[in-house]
Scaffold this motif. Structure first.
Motif, PDB file in Angstrom:
ATOM      1  N   LYS A 122       0.835  -1.208   0.000  1.00  0.00           N
ATOM      2  CA  LYS A 122       0.000   0.000   0.000  1.00  0.00           C
ATOM      3  C   LYS A 122       0.869   1.257   0.000  1.00  0.00           C
ATOM      4  O   LYS A 122       0.555   2.242  -0.675  1.00  0.00           O
ATOM      5  N   MET A 126       0.912   4.358  -3.092  1.00  0.00           N
ATOM      6  CA  MET A 126       0.229   5.608  -2.743  1.00  0.00           C
ATOM      7  C   MET A 126       0.337   6.639  -3.864  1.00  0.00           C
ATOM      8  O   MET A 126       1.335   6.693  -4.589  1.00  0.00           O
ATOM      9  N   GLU A 130      -1.699  11.182  -1.337  1.00  0.00           N
ATOM     10  CA  GLU A 130      -1.701  10.337  -0.134  1.00  0.00           C
ATOM     11  C   GLU A 130      -0.370  10.428   0.604  1.00  0.00           C
ATOM     12  O   GLU A 130      -0.334  10.466   1.842  1.00  0.00           O
ATOM     13  N   ARG A 131       0.720  10.485  -0.142  1.00  0.00           N
ATOM     14  CA  ARG A 131       2.033  10.633   0.511  1.00  0.00           C
ATOM     15  C   ARG A 131       2.131  11.986   1.217  1.00  0.00           C
ATOM     16  O   ARG A 131       2.657  12.081   2.333  1.00  0.00           O
TER      17      ARG A 131
END
Length: 337
Positions: A122, A126, A130-131
Motif C-alpha cells: 500500500k 500511494m 496520499e504521501r
C-alpha cells in the motif's frame, strides 16, 4: 526492416518472438491478421503487423486477456502509436517489478509478516496526494503546541519527501522505511521530544528564530560554501582570498545580533571554531550514553531518509568541516611593531 517489405510467417514469428503456431492462432482469432495472403494462401506480414505481434507477446506475458488485447490494438492505430503503447506497458511493468523488489528486500531485511507485506504494498502504491497527507499528519502531530519560535515547524515541514515518477529501488525502500516511521506513534513522540529539548531552551530558541534560520539556510550557507571552496582549492587560511571569504561570513554573522566585527570578536569566533570538534565528540559521547531521543535516531533519521527518497546527496555534515583551517582564517591579523 523496411516499412513496405513483407515477411513470411516464419520470419514474422522469429522477429516478434512468437512461435509460428501462435502467429497463426492470433491471425485466426482476428487479433493480428496477416498483411497479405499470396495465391497459395501463404501469410505475409509487414512491419506494422510484426510490431502488433510483439505487443501481443508482451501483453500475454503480463497475463492480459485477449479481449483487452483486441481493445488495445483496435481503432487502426499507427506503428508509432503501437510502439508508444508498447513502451508505456513495459515501463509500467518495470515500475511494478521495482516496487515489488523494494517490498521484498525490505521484508527480507526486517523479517516481516504478511500484514507488513500488505502495508508495504500500500505504501509504494500511494498517490502523491496520499504521501503528502502522511507527511502532513506527521508534522501536524509533532508540531502541535511545541514551544518553539513561530514558523520554525513550518520550515521543518518543507523538508519533505518527493518520490519521483520513476523511482529507483533504493528510493522506494527509503520511502517504505520513512512512511512506516512517520506513522509510528513512538517515532513521532521521539521527534517531538528531541525538538522540544533542543529548541525550547533559550539558546535553542535563538537558533530556531526566523533570522538565524534564514541565515543558516540561505546567506550563511552560501557564505560557508565560498569558504569551503577556498579550502578545497588548497589556499592558505591567511591568503587574501580566504580572508575575503571568511570576513564576509563573520560580518554577516555578527550583523544578526547587531554587533560590529572587531579584532577581539574575530579571535573569540576563531577560538569557538577551534573548540567545535571537541564539543562534537563530547555531544556524541553524551548521546551514546543518553536514554532519551537523540538527533540521529529522530529528526536526523527523518532528514536522511528524505534525502534518500529525493535522490539528493546528503549535505556536508558539521563533522566534515575543516574547523582548524577556518579558525586560522578567522583569527584577527597580528599587527607588527
Amino acid at each position: 526492416m523496411h516499412d513496405r517489405e513483407l515477411y513470411p510467417i516464419g520470419d514474422a514469428a522469429r522477429r516478434s518472438g512468437l512461435s509460428v503456431s501462435a502467429v497463426r492462432f492470433y491471425a485466426d482469432a482476428g487479433v493480428v491478421e496477416p498483411t497479405r495472403l499470396n495465391e497459395a494462401g501463404h501469410r505475409f506480414y509487414d512491419v506494422g503487423a510484426i510490431a502488433r505481434l510483439e505487443l501481443v507477446r508482451t501483453l500475454r506475458e503480463l497475463d492480459t486477456d485477449l479481449g483487452e488485447i483486441r481493445r488495445l490494438l483496435g481503432g487502426g492505430t499507427t506503428l508509432h502509436d503501437l510502439l508508444t503503447t508498447h513502451l508505456e506497458i513495459v515501463e509500467r511493468h518495470e515500475r511494478t517489478l521495482r516496487a515489488r523488489r523494494a517490498v521484498l528486500r525490505t521484508l527480507i531485511r526486517q523479517g516481516g509478516t504478511t500484514a507488513q507485506a500488505d502495508l508495504m504494498h500500500k505504501l509504494v502504491s500511494m498517490t502523491d496526494e496520499e504521501r503528502e497527507r502522511v507527511v502532513d499528519d506527521f508534522w501536524n502531530e509533532v508540531g502541535e503546541g511545541l514551544d518553539v519560535p513561530d514558523g520554525f515547524v513550518d520550515r521543518l515541514r518543507t523538508m519533505r519527501p518527493v518520490l519521483p515518477a520513476d523511482p529507483t529501488a533504493d528510493q522506494l525502500e527509503a520511502w517504505i522505511e520513512l512512511a512506516d516511521l512517520v506513522r509510528d506513534a513512538e517515532f513521532r513522540d521521539s521527534v517531538r521530544t528531541y525538538l522540544r529539548d533542543t529548541y525550547s531552551t533559550p539558546e535553542g530558541q535563538t537558533v530556531a528564530s526566523a533570522p538565524v534560520q534564514d541565515f543558516i539556510h540561505t546567506d550563511g550557507a552560501a557564505l560557508v560554501g565560498e569558504i569551503l571552496a577556498v579550502h578545497r582549492a588548497g589556499e592558505s587560511p591567511r591568503s587574501p582570498r580566504a580572508q575575503e571569504a571568511v570576513v564576509r561570513f563573520m560580518e554577516a554573522a555578527t550583523a544578526l545580533s547587531g554587533m560590529t566585527l572587531t579584532p577581539e570578536f574575530r579571535d573569540r569566533m576563531a577560538e569557538g571554531y577551534r573548540r567545535i570538534p571537541d564539543l562534537m565528540r563530547q555531544i556524541a559521547e553524551e548521546d551514546a550514553a543518553s536514554e532519551g531521543p537523540v538527533y540521529d535516531d529522530t529528526h536526523g533519521r527523518y532528514l536522511a531518509l528524505v534525502a534518500a527518497v529525493n535522490g539528493t546527496a546528503p549535505e556536508e555534515g558539521p563533522e566534515d568541516l575543516p574547523y582548524a583551517w577556518i579558525a586560522d582564517a578567522m583569527r584577527a591579523p597580528t599587527t607588527g611593531p
